[in-house]
Design a protein around this motif. Sequence first.
Motif, short mmCIF file in Angstrom:
data_model
loop_
_atom_site.label_atom_id
_atom_site.label_comp_id
_atom_site.label_asym_id
_atom_site.label_seq_id
_atom_site.Cartn_x
_atom_site.Cartn_y
_atom_site.Cartn_z
N GLN A 1 4.59 -0.91 7.80
CA GLN A 1 5.50 -1.54 6.85
C GLN A 1 5.08 -1.24 5.42
O GLN A 1 5.91 -0.94 4.55
CB GLN A 1 5.54 -3.05 7.07
CG GLN A 1 6.41 -3.50 8.23
CD GLN A 1 6.70 -4.99 8.16
OE1 GLN A 1 5.82 -5.79 7.85
NE2 GLN A 1 7.94 -5.36 8.45
N ILE A 2 3.78 -1.30 5.18
CA ILE A 2 3.26 -1.00 3.84
C ILE A 2 3.50 0.46 3.49
O ILE A 2 3.94 0.79 2.38
CB ILE A 2 1.75 -1.34 3.76
CG1 ILE A 2 1.54 -2.86 3.89
CG2 ILE A 2 1.14 -0.83 2.46
CD1 ILE A 2 0.08 -3.28 4.00
N ILE A 3 3.22 1.36 4.43
CA ILE A 3 3.45 2.79 4.18
C ILE A 3 4.91 3.07 3.87
O ILE A 3 5.24 3.86 2.96
CB ILE A 3 2.99 3.62 5.39
CG1 ILE A 3 1.47 3.55 5.54
CG2 ILE A 3 3.45 5.07 5.26
CD1 ILE A 3 0.94 4.20 6.80
N ASN A 4 5.82 2.40 4.58
CA ASN A 4 7.25 2.64 4.39
C ASN A 4 7.78 2.10 3.07
O ASN A 4 8.90 2.44 2.66
CB ASN A 4 8.05 2.06 5.55
CG ASN A 4 7.85 2.83 6.84
OD1 ASN A 4 7.56 4.03 6.81
ND2 ASN A 4 7.98 2.16 7.98
N LEU A 5 7.01 1.27 2.38
CA LEU A 5 7.41 0.80 1.05
C LEU A 5 7.49 1.96 0.06
O LEU A 5 8.14 1.85 -0.98
CB LEU A 5 6.44 -0.27 0.54
CG LEU A 5 6.48 -1.63 1.23
CD1 LEU A 5 5.41 -2.55 0.66
CD2 LEU A 5 7.87 -2.27 1.09
N ARG A 6 6.83 3.07 0.37
CA ARG A 6 6.87 4.22 -0.53
C ARG A 6 8.27 4.81 -0.61
O ARG A 6 8.57 5.58 -1.53
CB ARG A 6 5.89 5.29 -0.04
CG ARG A 6 6.25 5.89 1.30
CD ARG A 6 5.19 6.78 1.88
NE ARG A 6 5.51 7.19 3.25
CZ ARG A 6 4.72 7.88 4.03
NH1 ARG A 6 3.54 8.27 3.59
NH2 ARG A 6 5.09 8.21 5.26
N LYS A 7 9.14 4.47 0.34
CA LYS A 7 10.52 4.94 0.29
C LYS A 7 11.31 4.22 -0.79
O LYS A 7 12.37 4.68 -1.21
CB LYS A 7 11.20 4.73 1.65
CG LYS A 7 10.54 5.48 2.80
CD LYS A 7 11.21 5.14 4.13
CE LYS A 7 10.53 5.87 5.29
NZ LYS A 7 11.14 5.49 6.60
N ILE A 8 10.77 3.08 -1.23
CA ILE A 8 11.46 2.25 -2.23
C ILE A 8 10.71 2.26 -3.56
O ILE A 8 11.31 2.35 -4.62
CB ILE A 8 11.59 0.80 -1.73
CG1 ILE A 8 12.28 0.77 -0.35
CG2 ILE A 8 12.36 -0.05 -2.74
CD1 ILE A 8 12.28 -0.60 0.30
N GLY B 1 3.30 7.22 20.03
CA GLY B 1 4.25 7.71 19.04
C GLY B 1 4.40 6.73 17.88
O GLY B 1 4.51 7.14 16.72
N LEU B 2 4.40 5.42 18.18
CA LEU B 2 4.46 4.41 17.13
C LEU B 2 3.21 4.45 16.26
O LEU B 2 3.30 4.36 15.03
CB LEU B 2 4.61 3.02 17.76
CG LEU B 2 5.85 2.78 18.62
CD1 LEU B 2 5.80 1.41 19.26
CD2 LEU B 2 7.12 2.94 17.79
N LEU B 3 2.07 4.60 16.88
CA LEU B 3 0.81 4.65 16.12
C LEU B 3 0.72 5.91 15.28
O LEU B 3 0.16 5.90 14.18
CB LEU B 3 -0.37 4.58 17.09
CG LEU B 3 -0.53 3.27 17.86
CD1 LEU B 3 -1.55 3.42 18.98
CD2 LEU B 3 -0.94 2.14 16.92
N LYS B 4 1.25 7.01 15.80
CA LYS B 4 1.15 8.31 15.13
C LYS B 4 2.05 8.40 13.90
O LYS B 4 1.62 8.87 12.84
CB LYS B 4 1.49 9.42 16.12
CG LYS B 4 1.73 10.79 15.50
CD LYS B 4 2.14 11.78 16.56
CE LYS B 4 2.60 13.11 15.98
NZ LYS B 4 3.96 12.99 15.37
N SER B 5 3.29 7.96 14.04
CA SER B 5 4.26 8.18 12.96
C SER B 5 5.00 6.94 12.51
O SER B 5 5.80 7.00 11.58
CB SER B 5 5.28 9.25 13.38
OG SER B 5 5.97 8.83 14.55
N GLY B 6 4.76 5.81 13.20
CA GLY B 6 5.46 4.58 12.82
C GLY B 6 6.91 4.57 13.22
O GLY B 6 7.68 3.72 12.77
N LYS B 7 7.32 5.51 14.08
CA LYS B 7 8.71 5.60 14.50
C LYS B 7 8.81 5.64 16.03
O LYS B 7 7.85 6.02 16.71
CB LYS B 7 9.36 6.87 13.93
CG LYS B 7 9.43 6.90 12.41
CD LYS B 7 10.17 8.13 11.92
CE LYS B 7 9.45 9.42 12.24
NZ LYS B 7 10.11 10.61 11.66
#
Length: 494
Positions: free
Chosen positions: A348-355, A273-279
């Motif tokens: 972490q890099i992918i989630n930077l798109r939220k900012i 689940g972590l690998l699939k969606s990062g959550k």
Amino acid sequence: MDHALAILNSLADPGASETVKRRDAEIRGYISGTGDMPQASKAALRDDPRRAFEVIDPSTNSIGYLYVIDMMMTTGSLPSNFGKRAVMDKIVVFLTHFDPVQIRYAGGPFRQLLDTISSGTWFSPAVAIELLSIAILRIDPTGTIFTSTHLNLARLAVESNVLEPALEVLDKEITCYPIMASTREARDARDSRPLCDPSLTPAGYVSTATGLTSSFKSGHVLEYNYFRSLAYLSRREWGKAFAALEQVVTHPIKDRGVSKVMADCHKRWVLVGLLKSGKNPVLPSYTSAQPIATYNSLSAEYKTLATLFVSPQAKQLKELAEQNEEIWQEDVTASLIAEVLSAYQKWQIINLRKIFTEVSIGQVRRLTCSAQTGEQLETDEDVISLIQSMLASGMLNGTLEIDGTAGSFLKFGGAASVLTEENFAREIATSHARITALNTQYKDVNDRLSEKKEYVKYMVVEQRRADKEGPDAGVGFDSQIEDEDLMTGIMAHG
């Protein structure tokens, strides 16, 4: 020999039958005739089967062709003029050309042939897996009904690491299970139409009664989905692996504890689940309360790791992974743990798109850390290399602009794809086909469920109660179904 060939060639051409009932009677009479073949004729056929294979067409007389193959494979020794290689060639011809309707009448010998192939004693794993996949989908083109051959195929594919030929079957979503023939309820649930009726769905002819599957238990279904997950994990197809694991961990149980395979799959489910969606994944609402409590206890270290994965605490995540190495080794999840640590900074890099819509490489380096080292990457070049690998794999959607003067930037989103009219029409047609197939499956399941006596009795009682008391949102029929009833053709959950 001539007498044997006359009997084996006596099955009329399928086009000659005017009605389904007449064709059913012809096939059953033919099978009875082959069973009554004199021993002398059988011996002559066994000693020299070449003429039989030459004159029988497997596409129009599949039962007769299978009869000869079965005789060759079950005999103590093969004739000197027709060795094992020759039989193998005939098996390949048969499985790629047989008439699926006729084989409904010879399910026992057919399944025994598939069982022999899956044992690995006749063909190499690559050839065996290809033949099994072809056979499964010729019998049931929808691929939606589970059989014992599915488990044999999945096990052989994973153990031999020959996955590609099996994927067309493994990718099919199982929506129902065959009727077991040992109970009175199962006999009552059988379809009364002839096996050759073209309107029969796979659930009407794939059963232990026809022999197209052997009996199995719910544990075999768990094992099948576990093997499916292993196949997808080895290919890093995280989404498919996650779905297969979730089918195991959410499998209905009643008055029984969680099995080892369910507990093992839950640990992998958390990591995938972590690998699939990062959550940190959340179990579906229909998961039973008892397994949830068990999972929380047995997967405590994995849950802690998942909590750290979605936090900025890379160093603590690294330390936890190192402290529990013995647990990962014992659970055979060490390789998945390594994948999770490697994916930490990527997410972490992918989630930077939220900012950001655009961020400099220097900022990416300062704002993210590697869970493999617990530190930031040393140079901007290391960050660029990581981002390039993410873009190449399709994990990250964006563009990388490298400029030695103005600096390097990551732009999230990438160019929007515009469908051509032709591609748009193709997408609409594909969606329509899926909806049509789903409607067909729903109608079939609904019809079979409505014919069950338990369901009819329940509906009568509920109607009487509703007439007296009014509608009640309490416990319904689904909650009264025993775990074993999942094996009698009811739609699979999850």
